[in-house]
Motif scaffolding. Structure first.
Motif, short mmCIF file in Angstrom:
data_model
loop_
_atom_site.label_atom_id
_atom_site.label_comp_id
_atom_site.label_asym_id
_atom_site.label_seq_id
_atom_site.Cartn_x
_atom_site.Cartn_y
_atom_site.Cartn_z
N SER A 195 -0.27 4.85 -4.24
CA SER A 195 -1.35 4.02 -5.04
C SER A 195 -2.90 4.40 -5.11
CB SER A 195 -1.29 2.70 -4.08
OG SER A 195 -0.27 2.12 -4.07
N SER A 208 0.79 -1.22 -0.07
CA SER A 208 -0.09 0.03 0.00
C SER A 208 0.90 1.18 0.05
CB SER A 208 -0.89 0.02 1.10
OG SER A 208 -1.75 1.00 1.20
N ARG A 235 -6.88 1.03 -3.50
CA ARG A 235 -6.82 1.01 -2.11
C ARG A 235 -7.50 -0.51 -1.56
NH1 ARG A 235 -2.80 3.76 0.15
NH2 ARG A 235 -2.35 5.68 -1.10
#
Length: 258
Positions: free
Chosen positions: A131, A127, A134
Motif C-alpha cells: 500500500s 494496511s 499509509r
C-alpha cells in the motif's frame, strides 16, 4: 444528506430521498405515528433540499428499517414527519465483507463507495505491504471515519436499509482473527480457480483486494496458510478500485441477491 437515487417500498410506493438517523428506533413505529428527524440530517433536508410540508421522504435507522413518511412541519434543524408505511428487512445472510487495501489517490474510496451501493455488509481497511497510502497515528481513525462517511452517503444514495460497518485499520497479521469463521476469497489474477466457480457453502464471505502493486507473495502465503482461497475474476487485471465491486457483483448473482 439528500439521496439522488430512487427506490420503492414493499407496496411499490416511491422513495425519492433517504435520510439516516441511527438514534431513531424505527422498528417500534407504525403508520400514523409522528417521528422527529433532528440534527444535521434535518438541517440539510430543510436548508439544502428545501423540503416542505406535504412532501414525501424515507428515513432509515441503518438497522434494517425504512419508514416512508410525509413531512408535517419544518424548522431549521428539525422535521416532524408522519409515518405512512414501514418496511423491515432482515440482515443479509451470508454476509459479505470487503477487505480493501489502502490505495493512492481516491481509488480505495471509489471501491468503498461502489461496494456499498452493491450491497457489501462490512468493510475492512487493510494496511497491505504494498500500500502506497499509509494511515499512521491519528490518521488511522481519521481515515476510518472518512470511509464511514462515504459508506453512509452511499447507503443513502442506494436507499439501503442496513448501514455497513467499517472496521478499524487492520494489518495483515490481524486479518485471520478478524475474519475467523468466514470463507476468505483472495483476489489474485494468477489464481487457477475463477470466482465464478465458487459455490456457496453456508459461511459468510470475505473478499480480500490488494493495492495497486498487488498482494505481496509473503502476504499471499500467510493468508493461504490461514485458510484463504486464491481466486481470479477473469483474464484481465482490474484496478483496486474496481476489483472488489466486480467480485461483489459476481457473488450477488451466486447468492441469489440479484
Amino acid at each position: 444528506m439528500r439521496a439522488s437515487a430512487t427506490g420503492s417500498s414493499a407496496d411499490g410506493t416511491a422513495m425519492s430521498h433517504l435520510y439516516l438517523s441511527e438514534d431513531l428506533d424505527l422498528s417500534a413505529v407504525s403508520p400514523g405515528d409522528d417521528v422527529r428527524l433532528t440534527g444535521e440530517e434535518a438541517r440539510h433536508a430543510v436548508t439544502v433540499s428545501r423540503l416542505r410540508a406535504g412532501e414525501q421522504v424515507a428515513i432509515g435507522d441503518g438497522r434494517g428499517t425504512l419508514a416512508q413518511c410525509v413531512v408535517l412541519e419544518t424548522a431549521p434543524r428539525e422535521l416532524v414527519l408522519e409515518v405512512a408505511a414501514v418496511e423491515q428487512t432482515p440482515a443479509a445472510s451470508p454476509r459479505i465483507t470487503l477487505v480493501q487495501a489502502l490505495a493512492k489517490g481516491d481509488r480505495d474510496e471509489l471501491a468503498v463507495q461502489a461496494a456499498t451501493e452493491l450491497g457489501v455488509d462490512r468493510i475492512v481497511p487493510w494496511s497491505a505491504a504494498r500500500s502506497v497510502s499509509r494511515w499512521e497515528g491519528a490518521k488511522a481513525e481519521k481515515g476510518r471515519a472518512r470511509w464511514a462517511s462515504i459508506v453512509r452517503e452511499a447507503t443513502k444514495q442506494s436507499i439501503r436499509p442496513w448501514l455497513p460497518a467499517v472496521a478499524p485499520l487492520t494489518p495483515t497479521a490481524g486479518l485471520a482473527t478478524l475474519l475467523a469463521g468466514a470463507r476468505v476469497l483472495l483476489l489474485e489474477p494468477t489464481a487457477e480457480t475463477p470466482l465464478t466457480g465458487i459455490r456457496h457453502d453456508g459461511r459468510d464471505l470475505a473478499l480480500v483486494v490488494g493495492p495497486e502493486g498487488g498482494i505481496a507473495p509473503a502476504e499471499i502465503e500467510r493468508l493461504v496458510a490461514a485458510g484463504a482461497e486464491p481466486v481470479r475474476l477473469g483474464a484481465s487485471v482490474l484496478r483496486t478500485s474496481t476489483a472488489g465491486p466486480a467480485a461483489i457483483a459476481v457473488l450477488n448473482a451466486e447468492l441469489g441477491r440479484w
